[in-house]
Write a protein that holds these residues in place. Structure first.
Motif, mmCIF file in Angstrom:
data_model
loop_
_atom_site.group_PDB
_atom_site.id
_atom_site.type_symbol
_atom_site.label_atom_id
_atom_site.label_comp_id
_atom_site.label_asym_id
_atom_site.label_seq_id
_atom_site.Cartn_x
_atom_site.Cartn_y
_atom_site.Cartn_z
ATOM 1 N N ARG A 93 6.694 -9.600 5.375
ATOM 2 C CA ARG A 93 5.399 -9.804 6.045
ATOM 3 C C ARG A 93 5.032 -8.634 6.961
ATOM 4 N N MET A 94 5.984 -7.753 7.244
ATOM 5 C CA MET A 94 5.667 -6.592 8.065
ATOM 6 C C MET A 94 5.020 -5.478 7.254
ATOM 7 N N ASN A 95 5.024 -5.625 5.940
ATOM 8 C CA ASN A 95 4.417 -4.612 5.073
ATOM 9 C C ASN A 95 2.946 -4.935 4.857
ATOM 10 N N MET A 96 2.106 -3.935 4.977
ATOM 11 C CA MET A 96 0.692 -4.099 4.660
ATOM 12 C C MET A 96 0.198 -2.814 4.018
ATOM 13 N N PRO A 97 -0.763 -2.889 3.106
ATOM 14 C CA PRO A 97 -1.280 -1.681 2.451
ATOM 15 C C PRO A 97 -2.078 -0.824 3.425
ATOM 16 N N PHE A 98 -2.255 0.451 3.049
ATOM 17 C CA PHE A 98 -3.035 1.359 3.891
ATOM 18 C C PHE A 98 -4.438 0.820 4.142
ATOM 19 N N SER A 99 -4.998 0.138 3.155
ATOM 20 C CA SER A 99 -6.349 -0.395 3.332
ATOM 21 C C SER A 99 -6.401 -1.397 4.478
ATOM 22 N N ALA A 100 -5.312 -2.149 4.664
ATOM 23 C CA ALA A 100 -5.261 -3.098 5.776
ATOM 24 C C ALA A 100 -5.000 -2.385 7.094
ATOM 25 N N VAL A 101 -4.112 -1.385 7.072
ATOM 26 C CA VAL A 101 -3.836 -0.603 8.286
ATOM 27 C C VAL A 101 -5.120 0.049 8.788
ATOM 28 N N PRO A 265 5.734 0.185 11.342
ATOM 29 C CA PRO A 265 6.925 0.839 10.795
ATOM 30 C C PRO A 265 7.152 0.596 9.311
ATOM 31 N N CYS A 266 6.693 -0.545 8.803
ATOM 32 C CA CYS A 266 6.945 -0.873 7.401
ATOM 33 C C CYS A 266 5.758 -0.566 6.495
ATOM 34 N N SER A 267 4.709 0.009 7.041
ATOM 35 C CA SER A 267 3.502 0.274 6.269
ATOM 36 C C SER A 267 3.165 1.760 6.156
ATOM 37 N N MET A 268 3.662 2.565 7.069
ATOM 38 C CA MET A 268 3.198 3.942 7.179
ATOM 39 C C MET A 268 3.896 4.921 6.247
#
Length: 353
Positions: A93-101, A265-268
């Protein structure tokens, strides 16, 4: 303390430390821990000579040594990235796509970019952020060197930096996908102590009155009228309670908010992960690999870790075990994601973590 955007099931039991390849090492003995510390000191001792000020013309032998050290640095970077990847895999759940970031608004303010060198730096307070932000001011042409930046104008200068927050979502996402990205982190318990000492021990007009008074009002019984008005004399125990009792992580000041709650940390997919403990080594290599080093020179003055072992132990020794465990639970994800061992004093006071 729960943050609906950030906190995940991180409070399940985890080992206190990791092996060199990033795998867990439960029940690590003190002897193994000492051996790991010796390995890290050995790396530092081998790399420090390359970071001493040198003349413009270096010998061929000196350059050969630098190439050897660079190989060690690449291996260390892969180790740090592997730890981050493996930890993030445990918390999907800590992962999100760049579009969400790209739609996170004010949370993008720490992400500073430079279009010429196609690089993004994620800044964290109390982790050499003034030095690294100053490097981007040099890239912008505002100053010739990091050392020449006028810190008296820092409030204005800081807001002049190019941050992703100021861009449209499509432009943010494009840069996140194509630019090199780096971050600097720090052993979390040392960072919290550095924030406390800097904002409440050193002369500071804002923090005691604006935050210190609230801490005293909440956690000090029979506080004096003067303390309630000035906020002076905050104890480290009161500060620790403030950190562990906050309603959300976002309500904590950025100088001591957990690092993972600010840096995706988990998306970048960070290309480079610097540690304050090896800052000169990391900064020089990152600057060279991104091209920043063509314009910005690494400061000759050493990075200030601010907390000696004696100072660190004297503050954390005063915390009761129950409060120390709450503090550990609040900042454990920082240690886990970025590969830091739990400091020995804290492990000894809390027992098997």
């Amino acid at each position: 303390m729960i943050d609906e955007h950030i906190i995940l099931p991180q409070l399940a039991p985890t080992p206190a430390s990791r092996s060199r390849d990033g795998q867990s090492r439960p029940n690590e003995s003190v002897r193994e821990w000492d051996a790991e510390q010796e390995r890290r000191r050995s790396i530092l001792q081998r790399t420090l000579p390359q970071l001493a000020p040198t003349s413009a013309s270096r010998s061929r032998d000196d350059q050969s040594r630098r190439n050897e050290f660079a190989g060690d640095w690449d291996a260390e970077q892969e180790r740090r990235r592997a730890i981050l990847r493996e930890t993030c895999a445990k918390y999907p759940r800590m992962n999100m796509p760049f579009s969400a970031v790209s739609r996170r608004g004010r949370r993008l303010r720490p992400l500073i970019y430079d279009d010429k060198y196609k690089v993004i730096y994620c800044s964290i307070c109390k982790v050499a952020s003034t030095t690294l932000k100053s490097a981007f001011l040099v890239l912008m042409g505002k100053y010739p060197t990091i050392e020449s930046v006028d810190l008296r104008e820092w409030y204005t200068l800081d807001r002049s930096l190019h941050t992703l927050r100021k861009l449209r979502s499509s432009e943010i996402e494009r840069r996140l996908r194509t630019y090199k990205k780096f971050i600097f982190v720090r052993e979390p318990f040392s960072r919290e102590l550095a924030g406390f000492r800097n904002k409440f021990y050193a002369k500071n007009e804002y923090y005691p009155k604006e935050i210190g008074t609230k801490i005293i009002r909440q956690f000090r019984a029979n506080a004096t009228k003067e303390a309630l008005e000035t906020g002076d004399g905050i104890t480290f125990t009161e500060f620790a309670k403030h950190l562990t009792k906050a309603e959300t992580l976002d309500s904590l000041d950025i100088h001591w908010r957990p690092m993972y709650a600010m840096v995706f940390p988990c998306s970048m997919e960070y290309d480079y992960i610097g540690h304050l403990e090896t800052a000169r080594w990391d900064i020089e290599n990152i600057f060279n690999r991104t091209g920043i080093g063509k314009v910005v020179k690494v400061p000759e003055t050493p990075m200030n870790l601010s907390n000696s072992d004696d100072v660190f132990n004297s503050f954390y020794q005063e915390l009761e075990p129950s409060l120390l465990r709450d503090l550990y639970n609040t900042f454990r994800m920082d240690s886990e994601l970025f590969g830091y061992d739990i400091p020995l004093l804290i492990r000894d006071k809390l027992g098997d973590l």
